[in-house]
Design a protein around this motif. Structure first.
Motif, PDB file in Angstrom:
ATOM      1  N   TYR A   4     -52.841   3.629   9.765  1.00  0.00           N
ATOM      2  CA  TYR A   4     -53.339   2.743  10.827  1.00  0.00           C
ATOM      3  C   TYR A   4     -54.221   1.631  10.272  1.00  0.00           C
ATOM      4  O   TYR A   4     -55.042   1.850   9.384  1.00  0.00           O
ATOM      5  CB  TYR A   4     -54.150   3.540  11.860  1.00  0.00           C
TER       6      TYR A   4
ATOM      7  N   LEU B 295     -48.982   1.083  11.380  1.00  0.00           N
ATOM      8  CA  LEU B 295     -49.207   0.759  12.795  1.00  0.00           C
ATOM      9  C   LEU B 295     -50.544   0.045  12.937  1.00  0.00           C
ATOM     10  O   LEU B 295     -51.484   0.293  12.171  1.00  0.00           O
ATOM     11  CB  LEU B 295     -49.243   2.045  13.630  1.00  0.00           C
TER      12      LEU B 295
ATOM     13  N   ARG C 260     -53.608  -0.587  15.542  1.00  0.00           N
ATOM     14  CA  ARG C 260     -54.260  -0.201  16.792  1.00  0.00           C
ATOM     15  C   ARG C 260     -54.965  -1.421  17.355  1.00  0.00           C
ATOM     16  O   ARG C 260     -55.745  -2.070  16.651  1.00  0.00           O
ATOM     17  CB  ARG C 260     -55.305   0.892  16.521  1.00  0.00           C
TER      18      ARG C 260
ATOM     19  N   ASP D 189     -56.822  -1.202  12.060  1.00  0.00           N
ATOM     20  CA  ASP D 189     -57.488  -1.410  13.351  1.00  0.00           C
ATOM     21  C   ASP D 189     -57.762  -2.877  13.599  1.00  0.00           C
ATOM     22  O   ASP D 189     -58.308  -3.571  12.735  1.00  0.00           O
ATOM     23  CB  ASP D 189     -58.800  -0.620  13.396  1.00  0.00           C
TER      24      ASP D 189
ATOM     25  N   ILE E 243     -50.780   0.224  20.584  1.00  0.00           N
ATOM     26  CA  ILE E 243     -50.366   0.273  19.176  1.00  0.00           C
ATOM     27  C   ILE E 243     -49.215  -0.713  19.014  1.00  0.00           C
ATOM     28  O   ILE E 243     -48.266  -0.700  19.799  1.00  0.00           O
ATOM     29  CB  ILE E 243     -49.880   1.680  18.777  1.00  0.00           C
TER      30      ILE E 243
ATOM     31  N   SER F 255     -47.543   7.416  19.566  1.00  0.00           N
ATOM     32  CA  SER F 255     -47.279   6.552  18.412  1.00  0.00           C
ATOM     33  C   SER F 255     -45.920   6.847  17.784  1.00  0.00           C
ATOM     34  O   SER F 255     -45.329   5.970  17.134  1.00  0.00           O
ATOM     35  CB  SER F 255     -48.364   6.750  17.351  1.00  0.00           C
TER      36      SER F 255
END
Lengths: 341, 341
Positions: free
Chosen positions: A314, A338, A340, A316, A47, A124
């Motif tokens: 999130y 965040l 990933r 991705d 992450i 996380s």
């Protein structure tokens, strides 16, 4: 150890003048050879964090740091796993947080790593509530804001990574908490999920006067203002401060995409500081880094028990990092953003 | 006691929108009958003060006080002599300071008076260096500014009643002191008489950038900024603050003649507070009134020994009071402005 790793890196190559995006980066692919010296490890990022401060450091002029150099990997906080270790302190599979930036693999000295215990909290959280944003929120409010039971606390950017924590810490400190955020969804999050006393949607008011009136109606005057955004929202709050109010400047996200180099004009307000004998204090996460354990000891139990709400959004894909950073300045994300990878 | 006194009073009758002057006052003449109750005295004013705060209180909206009422004697500090007394604490001929405003005679309860000892210092100092301006300068600098030896202190309005004291207190605290004032005469006063390290004439620079560059050249960066003026000078200083700078807001005289009701625009600067983790604190003389004896005990010996320079500018004549107040906003006076009546 001579394993090799297919690394991918986002190289910061061009200073943005306004918004930052993929055009300011180059994607580099190269093999990282794992010839580790003593006490080195290889970390595979899981992450990667995007935070508003990154945009500050991209300015050409000094801000709180020298400018982020061009031609190197974009610096950022990372949570990952050790995939190779020549350190007695870390084993393969260990979860760690570090500052290895926007790349999949990094060779790190073990002094650069913090070991994470997934049984304490999701890993996380080391990039959010139990990391830099949490530290900023906790010490910024408690040390600089000095909330007292019964105080009215106003938080701008209240649905963001830091603001949503400040608002909840304020409730725990016995304050009446009014959050300011953009749009009805965020405001619903503030009142329904975070249980704030009131939420003000700054986008619903087209003039400074009407925004200020709305905040006055929601607060009756402001004892503590925790500011993440600056600009027009702050213009609206400052005239509402009460006697000996504390204003904490934690961010000015409304200014980051250009306004720091050539600042906007805004209404002068220092007379309110005089009339109310108020204080303004600027704070940075790094000011409190030596007290990280104190923050974690206080806040981690609230995370584990579920008493403290920490929202994570999130994105991705490693390729999405520049766009994710850019999106911070749209004001659309809830909580901590965040990526990933 | 049935003596009577030919009183003259300046009655505040109209709120100014810009500059204040005689048109906002009415001169009233009436006989004050000296029928004193127990513990009352009659004071004949000798010196009446004009101070910038008076203009703040004339605004229609609340500032740090409710607005000065219309139809009453203009409030102000006064030094005078007791001409009749029904108090065991005061005798005819005693010198006192009080807050009886713009009138020649006032009936006062003895609790409203402070007895002055002319052997300690000239009685006029009770309106300046040993009075409200001195208290503001001393505690504003020492408590809010927290000067350390080697700090660079910048004082705006440095040739004024408060600024000239702050600058000298800063020198005594071991600071390098740079004064900002308007015009070469004032700047000469700062360097030659007050012995400041540098003086910057803000009128000599037509742009904000050139003014800021000049202050940077004189300072090399600012640890403490004691601000009496606000506006353009402050715009030029704030970008020059160093890490953990302290900014003391004591006044904003450039804003008083209209700018408080409908503030000017100025460049946003809160990002500098963030980058430098600096503080701003607004202060008022009244915040430290309970520590008046502490200030006098410290500063009076410096006044008596001649170590501390306190410049007084006198205007003669009771009729001149409104014009004298107005003149504060011309920026032409040196030191403390007093009206002999």
């Amino acid at each position: 150890m001579q394993n090799s790793y297919p690394n991918r890196q986002w190289i910061y190559v061009k200073r943005p003048e306004g918004r930052v995006g993929p055009e300011h980066y180059e994607l580099r692919e190269e093999v990282l050879v794992g010839n580790l010296a003593a006490n080195e490890v290889i970390v595979r990022a899981s992450i990667i964090s995007v935070d508003p401060y990154i945009r500050i450091q991209q300015h050409e002029r000094n801000t709180y740091d020298v400018p982020h150099p061009l031609g190197i990997v974009q610096r950022a906080g990372v949570v990952g796993q050790v995939v190779a270790s020549a350190s007695p302190l870390f084993a393969e599979g260990d979860w760690v947080s570090t500052y290895s930036g926007w790349q999949l693999y990094a060779r790190c000295h073990h002094s650069e790593l913090t070991k994470l215990d997934p049984s304490v909290a999701p890993v996380s959280t080391a990039l959010g509530v139990l990391g830099m944003p949490g530290r900023t929120a906790w010490f910024g409010l408690m040390d600089a804001g000095r909330p007292r039971p019964g105080d009215t606390l106003v938080v701008s950017g209240a649905a963001g990574a830091v603001g949503s924590l400040v608002a909840q810490f304020g409730k725990r400190a016995g304050c009446r908490v009014v959050g300011i955020a953009g749009g009805p969804d965020k405001c619903k999050f503030l009142t329904d999920t975070l249980k704030l006393d009131e939420a003000v949607d700054y986008r619903a008011y087209s003039t400074l006067e009407s925004l200020s009136d709305a905040i006055q109606a929601a607060t009756g005057g402001v004892d503590v203002y925790f500011d993440n955004v600056g600009g027009r929202v702050t213009d609206a709050v400052i005239p509402l401060i009460k006697r000996r109010a504390r204003i904490v400047i934690c961010g000015a996200i409304s200014q980051y995409d250009g306004g720091l180099d050539k600042p906007d004009l805004g209404p002068r307000f220092l007379q309110h500081m005089l009339f109310q004998r108020a204080t303004i204090q600027g704070i940075l996460a790094r000011d409190f880094i030596n007290r990280m354990d104190e923050m974690v000891a206080t806040v981690a139990p609230w995370v584990r028990s579920g008493e403290l709400h920490f929202h994570e959004t999130y994105v991705d894909g490693f390729d999405e990092l520049p766009a994710a950073l850019n999106s911070l300045f749209d004001g659309r994300n809830l909580g901590k953003l965040l990526v990933r990878v």
